[in-house]
Write a protein that holds these residues in place. Structure first.
Motif, PDB file in Angstrom:
ATOM      1  N   ASN A 563       2.673 -11.940   2.066  1.00 41.30           N
ATOM      2  CA  ASN A 563       1.422 -11.265   2.380  1.00 41.30           C
ATOM      3  C   ASN A 563       1.474 -10.704   3.805  1.00 41.30           C
ATOM      4  O   ASN A 563       1.601 -11.456   4.770  1.00 41.30           O
ATOM      5  N   PRO A 564       1.359  -9.386   3.964  1.00 41.67           N
ATOM      6  CA  PRO A 564       1.538  -8.781   5.295  1.00 41.67           C
ATOM      7  C   PRO A 564       0.396  -9.082   6.254  1.00 41.67           C
ATOM      8  O   PRO A 564       0.528  -8.835   7.449  1.00 41.67           O
ATOM      9  N   GLY A 576      -7.005 -14.633   6.608  1.00 45.79           N
ATOM     10  CA  GLY A 576      -8.012 -13.636   6.273  1.00 45.79           C
ATOM     11  C   GLY A 576      -9.356 -13.804   6.961  1.00 45.79           C
ATOM     12  O   GLY A 576     -10.329 -13.189   6.561  1.00 45.79           O
ATOM     13  N   HIS A 577      -9.467 -14.628   7.968  1.00 44.95           N
ATOM     14  CA  HIS A 577     -10.774 -14.830   8.601  1.00 44.95           C
ATOM     15  C   HIS A 577     -11.018 -13.815   9.699  1.00 44.95           C
ATOM     16  O   HIS A 577     -10.911 -14.092  10.872  1.00 44.95           O
ATOM     17  N   TYR A 578     -11.246 -12.633   9.262  1.00 45.65           N
ATOM     18  CA  TYR A 578     -11.561 -11.564  10.206  1.00 45.65           C
ATOM     19  C   TYR A 578     -13.053 -11.273  10.110  1.00 45.65           C
ATOM     20  O   TYR A 578     -13.684 -11.514   9.077  1.00 45.65           O
ATOM     21  N   GLU A 590      -4.721 -10.347  -4.419  1.00 49.23           N
ATOM     22  CA  GLU A 590      -5.224 -10.034  -5.760  1.00 49.23           C
ATOM     23  C   GLU A 590      -4.305  -9.073  -6.510  1.00 49.23           C
ATOM     24  O   GLU A 590      -4.126  -9.167  -7.712  1.00 49.23           O
ATOM     25  N   GLU A 591      -3.744  -8.112  -5.770  1.00 53.50           N
ATOM     26  CA  GLU A 591      -2.852  -7.143  -6.406  1.00 53.50           C
ATOM     27  C   GLU A 591      -1.710  -6.822  -5.437  1.00 53.50           C
ATOM     28  O   GLU A 591      -1.800  -5.875  -4.650  1.00 53.50           O
ATOM     29  N   PRO A 592      -0.684  -7.654  -5.447  1.00 52.59           N
ATOM     30  CA  PRO A 592       0.377  -7.479  -4.437  1.00 52.59           C
ATOM     31  C   PRO A 592       1.321  -6.315  -4.767  1.00 52.59           C
ATOM     32  O   PRO A 592       2.430  -6.526  -5.255  1.00 52.59           O
ATOM     33  N   THR A 593       0.859  -5.122  -4.560  1.00 51.79           N
ATOM     34  CA  THR A 593       1.699  -3.939  -4.807  1.00 51.79           C
ATOM     35  C   THR A 593       1.680  -3.062  -3.566  1.00 51.79           C
ATOM     36  O   THR A 593       0.785  -3.173  -2.720  1.00 51.79           O
ATOM     37  N   LYS A 594       2.644  -2.170  -3.510  1.00 51.22           N
ATOM     38  CA  LYS A 594       2.707  -1.251  -2.377  1.00 51.22           C
ATOM     39  C   LYS A 594       1.472  -0.349  -2.364  1.00 51.22           C
ATOM     40  O   LYS A 594       0.916  -0.053  -1.303  1.00 51.22           O
ATOM     41  N   LEU A 595       1.065   0.074  -3.563  1.00 53.83           N
ATOM     42  CA  LEU A 595      -0.069   0.991  -3.653  1.00 53.83           C
ATOM     43  C   LEU A 595      -1.332   0.326  -3.108  1.00 53.83           C
ATOM     44  O   LEU A 595      -2.063   0.914  -2.305  1.00 53.83           O
ATOM     45  N   ASN A 596      -1.564  -0.909  -3.515  1.00 46.20           N
ATOM     46  CA  ASN A 596      -2.745  -1.623  -3.028  1.00 46.20           C
ATOM     47  C   ASN A 596      -2.666  -1.824  -1.520  1.00 46.20           C
ATOM     48  O   ASN A 596      -3.667  -1.682  -0.809  1.00 46.20           O
ATOM     49  N   PHE A 597      -1.491  -2.124  -1.042  1.00 45.67           N
ATOM     50  CA  PHE A 597      -1.313  -2.298   0.400  1.00 45.67           C
ATOM     51  C   PHE A 597      -1.721  -1.013   1.134  1.00 45.67           C
ATOM     52  O   PHE A 597      -2.423  -1.053   2.147  1.00 45.67           O
ATOM     53  N   CYS A 598      -1.285   0.120   0.610  1.00 47.09           N
ATOM     54  CA  CYS A 598      -1.607   1.392   1.253  1.00 47.09           C
ATOM     55  C   CYS A 598      -3.120   1.616   1.268  1.00 47.09           C
ATOM     56  O   CYS A 598      -3.685   2.088   2.262  1.00 47.09           O
ATOM     57  N   ARG A 599      -3.754   1.269   0.160  1.00 49.92           N
ATOM     58  CA  ARG A 599      -5.216   1.466   0.095  1.00 49.92           C
ATOM     59  C   ARG A 599      -5.931   0.579   1.117  1.00 49.92           C
ATOM     60  O   ARG A 599      -6.858   1.016   1.799  1.00 49.92           O
ATOM     61  N   ILE A 600      -5.481  -0.667   1.251  1.00 52.81           N
ATOM     62  CA  ILE A 600      -6.096  -1.575   2.243  1.00 52.81           C
ATOM     63  C   ILE A 600      -5.875  -1.031   3.657  1.00 52.81           C
ATOM     64  O   ILE A 600      -6.791  -1.011   4.486  1.00 52.81           O
ATOM     65  N   MET A 601      -4.635  -0.575   3.895  1.00 52.41           N
ATOM     66  CA  MET A 601      -4.316  -0.062   5.233  1.00 52.41           C
ATOM     67  C   MET A 601      -5.143   1.181   5.546  1.00 52.41           C
ATOM     68  O   MET A 601      -5.605   1.368   6.679  1.00 52.41           O
ATOM     69  N   ALA A 622      -6.028  -6.616  12.430  1.00 51.26           N
ATOM     70  CA  ALA A 622      -5.447  -6.785  11.073  1.00 51.26           C
ATOM     71  C   ALA A 622      -4.447  -5.664  10.771  1.00 51.26           C
ATOM     72  O   ALA A 622      -3.366  -5.892  10.207  1.00 51.26           O
ATOM     73  N   TYR A 623      -4.823  -4.448  11.195  1.00 44.76           N
ATOM     74  CA  TYR A 623      -3.952  -3.294  10.965  1.00 44.76           C
ATOM     75  C   TYR A 623      -2.631  -3.455  11.745  1.00 44.76           C
ATOM     76  O   TYR A 623      -1.536  -3.248  11.213  1.00 44.76           O
ATOM     77  N   ALA A 624      -2.779  -3.880  13.005  1.00 44.23           N
ATOM     78  CA  ALA A 624      -1.583  -4.050  13.849  1.00 44.23           C
ATOM     79  C   ALA A 624      -0.665  -5.137  13.289  1.00 44.23           C
ATOM     80  O   ALA A 624       0.564  -4.984  13.262  1.00 44.23           O
ATOM     81  N   VAL A 625      -1.280  -6.233  12.826  1.00 42.59           N
ATOM     82  CA  VAL A 625      -0.478  -7.326  12.246  1.00 42.59           C
ATOM     83  C   VAL A 625       0.333  -6.800  11.057  1.00 42.59           C
ATOM     84  O   VAL A 625       1.549  -7.022  10.951  1.00 42.59           O
TER      85      VAL A 625
END
Lengths: 759, 336
Positions: A563-564, A576-578, A590-601, A622-625
């Motif tokens: 988990n990045p 995740g306590h932000y 919940e959905e460990p995919t590259k696509l989901n990661f991009c959407r979160i980012m 969170a973004y920097a991490v």
């Protein structure tokens, strides 16, 4: 200090990441392989040994069969002399000798027999223990068998055999002078036969052990004995040619001379004197080859002409080399030489940058031929790094040439022309010809099996676990490496090309022999945009990739585990306590995919512009991490396809993108420190900056890969000093920011320019 | 929290570096049993009284005896690809109080076929020791391995340790180390012997002294300090004549004793090179090579400076005709 840091980083690598079976690197530059191949010593030796054994045995049986006037069948002779206790009356052959009172022949067999009486399994390694007698010694040779024993024998055939035994025994008891004398007096008079070959090879060995290497080499060559201990010298070659213009060893000696020239020309420390000697040797060889070609005694002229061509090529005279190899291809030669000529011509054509637009047309027939040869070879090897080790044999040599042609010559040709997408087309064809495998079997996880132990992954839609049987090899090919590290525009152009039917014959050849999979390319492109933190583009390409394809990827099992958004460097980290409207770590899980990661980012990126300082600073953090994590051990599957101790592509392949994302992470951390009043958040930002020092330090030194993994080395010692400076500066910055001093007992890292300082 | 984490990391780094420094700092040579050694490199074991006296006077208590070489088999009648060659003939009694270390030279050509001979090798070595009443504590292997043959040699060492263990309980194995091998990973043996000879190319007419030239040894000193294997040093006390034809091309090595004082037959050309002229025969250039005591001591000091004083000294090799060119004091200095 360098050593501990390196050790720690290795330990981290070993303990944190799992080694995945992916290919990738070129451990030896294909240009460093020999150009000229007619067989390696080992193969030649095996071939020679089998042939001479067979000939000797047949000749020996025939001789003794005739010796007993065929009164005993050849089969009985064979049984007696090859499987029995010698001389024993239980065999018809020896009975015949006993009945005829043939004392000389019986004496001969008692001598031959000597090793069998005391050996374990007739081994040459036999040595008696204290309970046994010790007949195998130099005294045995002198008492029972000596020059006089041979001289006293009137029967010519038997005398030759006594001479053989004497030569053999003398050699094995290190009586080299006796061995040489016996050859000169008797062995050399034996008519052309397997027996003579045997005697001459002992004689050659005795010469070798008495430092008469050149003479030994001529003798070895004449019996066709190929081994590395032959002295490959122009003088030896000349002498062998004069004695036997069509000596079977000639090809091999010529090969070794050409390859020795190759070694010399590639030696870094040859020096002027060495260079002059090398050129002199080359000229001597040229003169000899011209002499041989002119006097017409050889029935293998292509050998000599192609050797000249090879030397010209090695010396950099590529146009002369091409002219000579074209001449050689029209000459008479053995099959091995003919194939070698064509392989060399393929290399020369691929390296010929003078033909302009005709380049591909000239190359096509030979390239097609070579690709077909490689495809049909039973030697199976995708571009795995192990391919470059210990390879011998024609099939492996063809593979080496194929690599040289495509990976070195063609790729550099099109790179010079500014057409990297064309390189991709050739590399794709190359990967397919060498057995690239695009599919992997997906099997459901057996009941009660541990998903981790099986390397299983979950199908998000069904929640069922699956595992891979085998793995896709196409994330370890040179095509992959090139595509994965090319700029997006290159990949887009290549994707456009594979969507056409092709215009030229070469286009058609490349298209029909390449792997065309837009899912593979879209996924690569999307991943490339993740590395560049261009979320919209990444989302656009990754959205095109179906789940079915993703399930075949080698990284599918690793994505959920890594988990990045989790800060693994913080003990008891609070997942995740932000102070954010979203919890990125949970969302990713919940959905460990590259696509989901991009959407979160993308969402986090938007929050970094928020007018609410708490949301903005937490989003920045969170973004920097994640910007750091996605390139590192914690979440590498987001930006890479393999990460292990052995098979990982080095960071330097991704360095440019990593530098950018890490710089962005650092800038965000600085912004948090300057704007946030949340002590907990600023401390974490400081800690992130500290963590970022590791990869930053990595940028200023480089790996150097050798052909042996034990010897990859860190080459820049400044790294240590740089790292220490950064850590100290960061500690000071933290103190200043928090208006505090260092607690008692805090030790600054000290400088050490040499390892000695720490001993 | 940051400081606490930093402190922890820094402390860990220091602990690790300290541990490494400790583990690297002590000389591994202190594990060596002190001894004075000599190689015996002839094909017949026979000691004359003067050689026995030499051993006794110099406290030589360890003799590395070459038992045989392993090389490719030129005998195609044999199923065995590699065979023992030039086996020593024990024609004399062994000296009292001197430990015999069976030593075997394996050619690089043969070592790649080690699987073919490992078991026979152990059996033969046992038989040779048993037959000649030798109870070895150590067996030494000599092989000029390079990056190409290293894996084979190392694998052989691992296997032979197990095979020899079946015959000799607790046997130690050692290996010669050539200077060029110092830059590589040490072989998996209990100890090594650094061969400080054959440093030059004897085939080259321009070489001044191929046996030992301190300048040839010096570049390797940087590897010596951290070489992670107990090491003894072998120093050359032999000499030879290197013969070249009239075109200065290498012909042969010759151990014969020439009378170079006869300047009519041997015309001195300087640097120990002589021109041998004989009517009707081709001229021969002879380079007489031996190592002066001062040079040997210079190298020994260089080695000790870079490695410490725990290493044992072994002279290569026992041949009184050769050794006699050094004085008794000089021999003592070599050993101490």
């Amino acid at each position: 200090m360098r050593l501990p840091i390196f050790t720690i980083s290795l330990l981290l690598l070993v303990s944190v990441c799992r080694v995945q079976a992916c290919g990738g690197l070129f451990r030896i530059d294909p240009k460093d392989h020999y150009l000229f191949y007619l067989g390696y010593p080992e193969e030649k030796y095996t071939e020679w040994k089998a042939r001479t054994e067979k000939e000797f045995r047949a000749e020996n049986i025939d001789y003794w069969h005739k010796y007993v006037n065929k009164k005993v069948s050849a089969k009985d002779v064979e049984e007696a002399i090859y499987s029995g206790q010698l001389p024993s009356s239980q065999y018809k052959f020896f009975n015949y000798l006993i009945e005829n009172n043939d004392t000389l022949a019986l004496k001969y067999w008692s001598i031959v027999n000597a090793p069998d009486n005391y050996s374990w399994n007739t081994s040459e390694w036999y040595y008696p223990t204290s309970k046994e007698s010790h007949p195998e010694s130099s005294s045995f040779v002198s008492n029972k068998l000596n020059i006089n024993t041979v001289a006293q024998c009137n029967d010519k055939g038997l005398r030759d055999r006594f001479a053989f035994q004497l030569i053999r025994r003398a050699f094995h008891t290190a009586s080299f002078k006796l061995c040489i004398d016996a050859w000169e007096k008797y062995g050399s008079a034996i008519p052309e036969s397997a027996l003579r070959t045997q005697c001459q090879s002992y004689y050659a060995g005795a010469l070798y052990y008495t430092q008469r290497e050149a003479e030994a080499s001529v003798a070895f060559a004449e019996v066709g004995y190929f081994e590395q201990w032959l002295h490959y010298d122009i003088d030896v070659l000349r002498q062998v040619y004069r004695n036997q213009p069509n000596c079977p060893s000639m090809e091999f000696i010529v090969q070794q001379i050409v390859n020795a020239y190759f070694d010399k020309c590639n030696a870094r420390d040859l020096g002027m004197a060495g260079w002059v000697t090398t050129m002199k040797k080359k000229n001597e060889f040229d003169a000899l080859a011209n002499e041989v070609l002119a006097d017409g005694k050889t029935n293998n002229p292509a050998l000599w002409k192609s050797a000249q061509a090879a030397m010209e090529y090695i010396g950099g005279n590529k146009s002369i080399a091409l002219k000579l190899i074209n001449e050689a291809s029209k000459m008479k030669g053995t099959d091995a030489v003919k194939e070698n000529v064509r392989l060399m011509r393929t290399v020369f054509l691929a390296a010929d940058n003078t033909t302009g637009k005709a380049y591909e047309k000239a190359l096509l027939p030979d390239l097609k031929w070579l690709a077909e040869k490689v495809k049909s070879d039973s030697y199976y090897c995708v571009e795995h790094y192990m391919c470059f080790e210990n390879f011998e044999g024609l099939e492996q040599f063809r593979m080496k040439v194929f690599k040289r042609v495509v990976l070195v010559e063609i790729v550099s040709h099109f790179e010079k022309l500014g057409q990297p997408e064309r390189c991709l087309a050739y590399l794709n064809m190359f990967a397919e010809a060498t057995g690239n495998k695009h599919t992997v079997e997906i099997k459901p996880l057996p009941k009660d099996a541990d998903p981790m132990a099986w390397g299983a992954f979950m199908d998000i839609s069904s929640g069922e676990y699956y595992y891979h049987e085998g793995y896709r090899t196409d994330y370890g090919t040179r095509f992959f490496v090139y595509a994965d590290t090319a700029r997006p525009e290159t990949l887009k152009k290549y994707m456009a090309f594979i969507n056409t039917k092709g215009k030229s014959d070469m286009d058609k050849f490349l298209l029909s022999n390449g792997y065309k999979d837009l899912d593979f390319c879209n996924e690569l492109l999307g991943t490339k945009y993740i590395r560049m933190a261009q979320w919209d583009s990444a989302i656009a390409y990754l959205s095109k990739v179906p789940d079915k394809f993703l399930m075949t990827q080698n990284i599918v099992e690793f994505l959920p585990q890594r988990n990045p958004f989790r800060e693994e460097w913080i003990t008891n980290y609070r997942q995740g306590h932000y102070d954010l409207p979203i919890l990125p770590a949970e969302l990713y899980a919940e959905e460990p995919t590259k696509l989901n990661f991009c959407r979160i980012m993308k969402q986090l990126q938007d929050y970094t512009q928020s007018s609410d300082p708490t949301v903005r600073d937490n989003a920045r953090y969170a973004y920097a991490v994640a910007m750091y994590q996605m390139t590192q051990l914690q979440a590498w599957p987001l930006t890479r396809y393999c990460y292990g101790v052995v098979n990982t592509l080095p960071d330097l392949y991704y360095e440019a993108d990593m530098k950018t994302t890490h710089m962005q992470a650092r800038e965000l951390a600085d912004k948090i420190i300057s704007s946030s009043s949340d002590r907990n958040l600023t401390d974490k930002a400081f800690l992130l900056k500290y963590i970022l020092l590791w990869p930053e330090a990595e940028y200023i030194f480089s790996y150097k890969f050798y052909n042996d993994w034990d010897h990859w080395q860190l080459t820049d010692k400044k790294r240590d000093r740089y790292y220490q400076l950064c850590v100290n500066a960061l500690v000071k910055e933290w103190c200043s920011h928090n208006k505090t001093t260092l607690p008692d007992g805090y030790i600054y890292l000290t400088f050490c320019d040499t390892e000695q300082d720490h001993q | 929290m940051l400081v606490k984490t930093l402190k922890k990391t820094v402390a860990t780094l220091f602990m690790l570096s300290a541990l490494l420094a400790i583990s690297c700092g002590g000389s591994p040579d202190s594990a060596l049993e002190p001894s004075n050694g000599v190689y015996y490199w002839r094909t017949t074991f026979k000691l004359d009284p003067a050689e026995r006296t030499f051993l006794a006077e110099n406290g030589v208590n360890k003799m590395y005896v070459r038992f045989f070489d392993v090389d490719l088999n030129p005998d195609t009648m044999s199923m065995e690809k590699c065979v023992p060659v030039a086996t020593i003939d024990f024609a004399d009694t062994l000296p009292q109080g001197v430990e015999i270390v069976p030593t075997v030279f394996i050619t690089p050509q043969a070592i790649v076929h080690y699987r073919d001979f490992t078991n026979n090798f152990a059996r033969r070595l046992y038989a040779m020791c048993d037959y000649n009443h030798i109870t070895p504590n150590e067996v030494q292997f000599d092989c000029d391995w390079t990056a190409t043959t290293r894996d084979s040699f190392f694998a052989f060492l691992k296997e032979i340790r197990a095979s020899l263990g079946e015959y000799f309980e607790g046997i130690r194995i050692s290996s010669t180390i050539r200077l060029h091998q110092l830059s590589q990973t040490p072989p998996p043996v209990d100890e090594g012997v650094l061969m400080c000879y054959n440093t030059g190319n004897f085939r080259d007419f321009r070489t001044k002294n191929s046996i030992l030239d301190p300048d040839d040894v010096r570049p390797y000193m940087k590897y010596l300090k951290s070489y992670d294997l107990p090491l003894s040093f072998a120093l050359p006390v032999y000499s030879w004549n290197v013969e070249f034809d009239s075109h200065k091309k290498f012909m042969r090595l010759n151990n014969g004793q020439y009378d170079f004082s006869d300047t009519v037959v041997f015309k001195p050309l300087g640097n120990n090179v002589y021109l041998f002229k004989e009517d009707g025969e081709e001229d021969i250039y002879i380079r007489y090579e031996s190592v002066e005591a001062e040079k040997l001591l210079e190298v020994k000091e260089m080695l000790r400076k870079n490695r410490g004083h725990n290493s044992n000294i072994i002279l290569y090799h026992l041949d009184l005709q050769q050794i006699q060119k050094y004085s008794k004091d000089e021999i003592t200095d070599f050993y101490h």
